[in-house]
Enzyme design. Structure first.
Site, PDB file in Angstrom:
ATOM      1  N   HIS A 113      22.563  24.724  48.258  1.00 58.48           N
ATOM      2  CA  HIS A 113      22.325  24.297  47.179  1.00 58.48           C
ATOM      3  C   HIS A 113      23.453  23.283  46.547  1.00 58.48           C
ATOM      4  O   HIS A 113      24.407  24.275  46.458  1.00 58.48           O
ATOM      5  CB  HIS A 113      21.198  24.760  46.051  1.00 58.48           C
ATOM      6  CG  HIS A 113      19.711  25.964  47.419  1.00 58.48           C
ATOM      7  ND1 HIS A 113      19.295  24.839  47.782  1.00 58.48           N
ATOM      8  CD2 HIS A 113      20.079  27.076  47.663  1.00 58.48           C
ATOM      9  CE1 HIS A 113      18.420  25.874  48.215  1.00 58.48           C
ATOM     10  NE2 HIS A 113      19.099  27.140  47.969  1.00 58.48           N
ATOM     11  N   GLY A 147      26.531  45.039  62.317  1.00 55.35           N
ATOM     12  CA  GLY A 147      25.723  45.067  60.929  1.00 55.35           C
ATOM     13  C   GLY A 147      25.878  44.947  59.808  1.00 55.35           C
ATOM     14  O   GLY A 147      27.397  45.193  59.064  1.00 55.35           O
ATOM     15  N   LYS A 188      42.933  39.963  64.789  1.00 53.71           N
ATOM     16  CA  LYS A 188      43.551  40.326  66.198  1.00 53.71           C
ATOM     17  C   LYS A 188      42.765  39.595  67.337  1.00 53.71           C
ATOM     18  O   LYS A 188      41.307  39.374  67.879  1.00 53.71           O
ATOM     19  CB  LYS A 188      44.144  41.896  66.900  1.00 53.71           C
ATOM     20  CG  LYS A 188      42.607  42.151  67.440  1.00 53.71           C
ATOM     21  CD  LYS A 188      43.561  44.062  67.405  1.00 53.71           C
ATOM     22  CE  LYS A 188      42.347  44.550  68.173  1.00 53.71           C
ATOM     23  NZ  LYS A 188      42.860  46.093  68.932  1.00 53.71           N
TER      24      LYS A 188
END
Length: 190
Positions: A113, A147, A188
Site C-alpha cells: 500500500h 518457520g 554463506k
C-alpha cells in the site's frame, strides 16, 4: 482495464471489486472445506487444492490450516511440503518450485500500500477503501524456508536456497546460499 488486470500489472487497484470479491469468496469456501477435512482423505485434499490453485504438482502436501486470498494465483511444484498455519496473500502470482520445504507460520505477501495515509485511503460516496498494488513472489526448486519467515512483495528466491527460521526477506536471494536474519542476509554459499 479491470481491477484484476490492474492488480496483476502491479498498478493500484480496488480490492473490493466484484470480480475480486467473487474470487475471494470462492477461495474461502475451498479453504473452509480443506482446513476441516479429515487428514486421511487424500484424494479429496488433492482435489480441493487443485480447485484452489492455479497449478499444483504431484505429491504436494499442505498441512492445514492453510490461508490465502485467492488461491488462483498460486502455483506449487511437485513434492513440495507446506507446513501448518502458512499464509500466502496472493494478490499477485506466487510461484513455488519443486521439492520445497515451507516451514510452519511462513507468510508470503504480494500486496503493498502507499506509505502516506492520504495516498492510501480513498474516500468516495460509498465510504472508504485502501489503494493496493502487488508484486509477484517466486521461489525456486529445492528451497527450504524456515518457520515464521516473512517474504515481502516482489521477492525472488533462487534454487537450492535455505532461509533460516524467523527471517524477513526484503531482497532477492540468489541460488545456492544460506540466508537468514531480519533483514535476511546471505550468510554463506552452499
Amino acid at each position: 482495464m479491470t481491477e484484476k488486470q490492474k492488480m496483476l500489472n502491479g498498478e493500484h487497484y480496488n480490492s473490493r471489486d466484484p470480480e475480486l470479491l467473487s474470487m475471494y469468496h470462492h477461495a474461502r469456501k475451498l479453504l473452509k472445506a480443506y482446513n476441516t477435512l479429515d487428514a486421511d482423505l487424500n484424494e479429496e485434499r488433492n482435489r480441493l487444492l487443485s480447485d484452489l490453485f492455479e497449478n499444483k504438482g504431484e505429491g504436494v502436501w499442505i498441512e492445514p490450516p492453510f490461508f490465502c486470498d485467492y488461491g488462483a494465483l498460486i502455483s506449487v511444484g511437485e513434492n513440495t511440503f507446506i507446513n501448518t498455519n502458512c499464509l500466502f496473500l496472493d494478490n499477485n502470482k506466487i510461484t513455488i518450485g519443486k521439492n520445497g520445504l515451507i516451514g510452519p507460520f511462513v507468510q508470503i505477501y504480494t500486496a503493498e500500500h502507499p506509505l502516506k495515509a492520504s495516498d492510501r485511503i480513498i474516500r468516495n460516496k460509498n465510504g472508504s477503501y485502501y489503494l493496493t498494488s502487488s508484486k509477484p513472489v517466486a521461489i525456486g526448486d529445492n528451497v527450504w524456508i524456515g518457520g515464521n519467515t516473512i517474504i515481502l512483495p516482489g521477492i525472488t528466491i533462487g534454487n537450492n536456497v535455505t532461509v533460516g527460521a524467523g527471517s524477513v526477506v526484503t531482497k532477492n536471494i540468489p541460488d545456492n546460499v544460506l540466508a537468514f536474519g531480519n533483514p535476511c542476509q546471505i550468510q554463506k554459499k552452499l
